[in-house]
Design a protein around this motif. Structure first.
Motif, PDB file in Angstrom:
ATOM      1  N   GLY A 168       0.782  -1.227   0.000  1.00  0.00           N
ATOM      2  CA  GLY A 168       0.000   0.000   0.000  1.00  0.00           C
ATOM      3  C   GLY A 168       0.813   1.275   0.000  1.00  0.00           C
ATOM      4  O   GLY A 168       0.251   2.368  -0.066  1.00  0.00           O
ATOM      5  N   ASP A 169       2.141   1.190   0.079  1.00  0.00           N
ATOM      6  CA  ASP A 169       2.961   2.397  -0.027  1.00  0.00           C
ATOM      7  C   ASP A 169       3.920   2.197  -1.202  1.00  0.00           C
ATOM      8  O   ASP A 169       3.746   1.266  -1.992  1.00  0.00           O
ATOM      9  CB  ASP A 169       3.692   2.652   1.301  1.00  0.00           C
ATOM     10  CG  ASP A 169       3.881   4.144   1.561  1.00  0.00           C
ATOM     11  OD1 ASP A 169       4.509   4.821   0.725  1.00  0.00           O
ATOM     12  OD2 ASP A 169       3.389   4.622   2.595  1.00  0.00           O
ATOM     13  N   ASP A 170       4.913   3.082  -1.356  1.00  0.00           N
ATOM     14  CA  ASP A 170       5.859   2.897  -2.457  1.00  0.00           C
ATOM     15  C   ASP A 170       6.770   1.700  -2.218  1.00  0.00           C
ATOM     16  O   ASP A 170       7.368   1.182  -3.157  1.00  0.00           O
ATOM     17  CB  ASP A 170       6.695   4.164  -2.646  1.00  0.00           C
ATOM     18  CG  ASP A 170       5.839   5.308  -3.157  1.00  0.00           C
ATOM     19  OD1 ASP A 170       5.346   5.198  -4.282  1.00  0.00           O
ATOM     20  OD2 ASP A 170       5.633   6.277  -2.415  1.00  0.00           O
ATOM     21  N   GLY A 171       6.884   1.279  -0.990  1.00  0.00           N
ATOM     22  CA  GLY A 171       7.665   0.095  -0.670  1.00  0.00           C
ATOM     23  C   GLY A 171       7.186  -0.452   0.655  1.00  0.00           C
ATOM     24  O   GLY A 171       6.534   0.254   1.436  1.00  0.00           O
TER      25      GLY A 171
END
Lengths: 325, 325
Positions: free
Chosen positions: A24-27
């Protein structure tokens, strides 16, 4: 038609048990335990090359993760986290994705793996998993440690997956219960994680059988710069059965080496794990990678085919499909 | 025809600088530094969806890694390791793979990344990279930290990649030097790693622009459960230029939020990095994800298109190709 974000949310976002920040985030964020090394491996499965278009989606979900779990087993590592990138046609059916996800997460649950990242895109059907595992520093099982005089062992019954495929493709007919065993070996391979963990400090080298027993043993021999003598543990007539044992891929059993002094410990391990562990040969001096093959009476056998290479023979498992790699 | 093992050895096995065990075993081994968290991200690029069949192989090699490096930048992490799985047609040309590898490793060298694992298989052309980076524990930039009243900033000039694509597709004609800039933004994106690292402790949230400025800002707003007011920093007539600024993907600039008290520090950072950092709006209370758009005179603008979703519009970048995601 579902959007990329809907697909990710619907099928591939679940709770995690040992992850700092999941999908759900960039990593994703993970916090490795002190004193552990991380083991990382990646595999791509492509329709038509690694699986047939009509493969059951749930089986495929299981296998997509299981083949990566097997790499952790071969390193003596505990699988912990995975990422999954999938390409699917523009109009994926909910049912297909639902089935695929069910199989994938069944394998994740079985081996205690958090899915921590993903990518969903349009394209010819393909899956790419990267898996991360932990192993105590310095304890990983590498391919390069086989020593002259070591025994060569294999777990389970290599060749079953190739026979299962031959049966499904109508090239042979297997009777029950062998049929169900071989088809299950192909469709729901059981990575040998418990064996890999138990082999820490016991095996001198290990690899999993993805390309065929001889081909994968060959990788140990090349990395360890040694040769081997192997005795075929199935009837040595040139049958599909024998060729599958020698060269059938997709089994995900472990091949490992250990000094003869460890035979009793390894026999006891087989009992504890309820898993056949069979001595099939000996590491020898000689040209790195060379394998001398014998039948049960000690007569030499010529090797017709070493293994499976996606650039030479895709789904075709027939013994004469390709020359030696 | 090269075998899978020859391909791996020839093009994708190189020395490493900070890796315990690299390509060539069942898994790679890395030893994370104490006090660091690992950041992990994965992306798959598929021919026809993410790149055109005639894309220059060296550019594609660069971009395949760069888009993943950008995810590390958006997390405020230092990229350290990557794996690469590639599917290529049965008869890949040496020249093509050589060019691809040259671009890939140019990006790896630029950002100090060890390639630690790979898989090479036959299939429709696709690439899957998983990247691992390090960030001091607790310091990662997440999407979820934007607070009401924070400024919204963007690096560089978003929209250039979309304009470069429009030019290459003959939908507009760009004059030099803008043409070269925009085509380079598309083909050789420069991930903002130095900016991401500098934003640790400064930004409250960050994301990279892969799907379009409004779409990616939308992800921050949803994760932070806030709304935003954005002022369009280009002429507000409904031109391709404006739409590219609002909705063009593939730029890999960073969008981030920070309290107004940090404006001077951020302006100084722009000077130090020689990178434009532009305030484009403010975080506001309101429906999570809502964006109120204004022109330079403060007049409201209707949003026609928020961004890029591979399941809705593949390579087509025309403004009317899809409704709002």
């Amino acid at each position: 038609m579902p959007s990329e974000f809907e697909l990710i949310a619907r099928y591939f976002t679940r709770g995690t048990t040992h992850t700092t920040l999941g999908v759900g985030d960039d990593g994703a964020l993970i916090t490795p335990a002190p004193g552990q090394e991380l083991v990382i491996s990646t595999d791509m499965l492509v329709e038509g090359t690694h699986f047939l278009p009509d493969t059951d989606a749930e089986d495929l979900g299981w296998k997509t993760l299981a083949v990566n779990v097997s790499d952790m087993a071969a390193m003596g590592a505990r699988p912990r986290w995975a990422t999954l990138a999938i390409a699917v046609p523009p109009t994926p059916t909910f049912e297909w994705l639902d089935d695929f996800a069910r199989g994938f997460f069944a394998c994740a649950d079985e081996f205690g793996i958090d899915l921590i990242g993903g990518d969903t895109t349009r394209g010819p059907r393909a899956f790419c998993v990267t898996i991360l595992g932990e192993v105590a520093a310095g304890q990983a099982l590498r391919r390069s440690g086989a020593g002259i005089g070591d025994d060569i062992w294999v777990s389970g019954q290599p060749g079953r997956a190739a026979l299962g495929l031959a049966h499904l493709q109508g090239r042979m007919v297997l009777a029950e219960p062998r049929r169900a065993e071989c088809v299950a070996a192909l469709q729901r391979p059981q990575p040998r994680v418990a064996l890999g963990l138990a082999l820490q400090g016991l095996a001198t080298a290990a690899i999993d059988v993805s390309d065929g027993l001889l081909a994968d043993l060959g990788h140990i021999l090349e990395a360890s710069r040694v040769a081997a003598s192997v005795q075929v543990a199935v009837p040595s007539a040139p049958t599909l059965e024998r060729d599958a044992w020698l060269s059938g891929g997709d089994d995900y059993e472990l091949v490992f080496t250990a000094p003869p002094a460890r035979r009793n410990v390894i026999d006891a391990l087989a009992g504890r794990l309820q898993l056949a562990l069979t001595r099939v040969g000996t590491i020898a001096a000689g040209s790195a990678g060379a394998i001398a093959l014998h039948d049960a009476e000690g007569h030499p056998l010529a090797i017709q085919r070493r293994g499976y290479d996606h650039f030479i023979s895709p789904v075709d498992m027939s013994p004469d499909a390709s020359p030696d790699a």
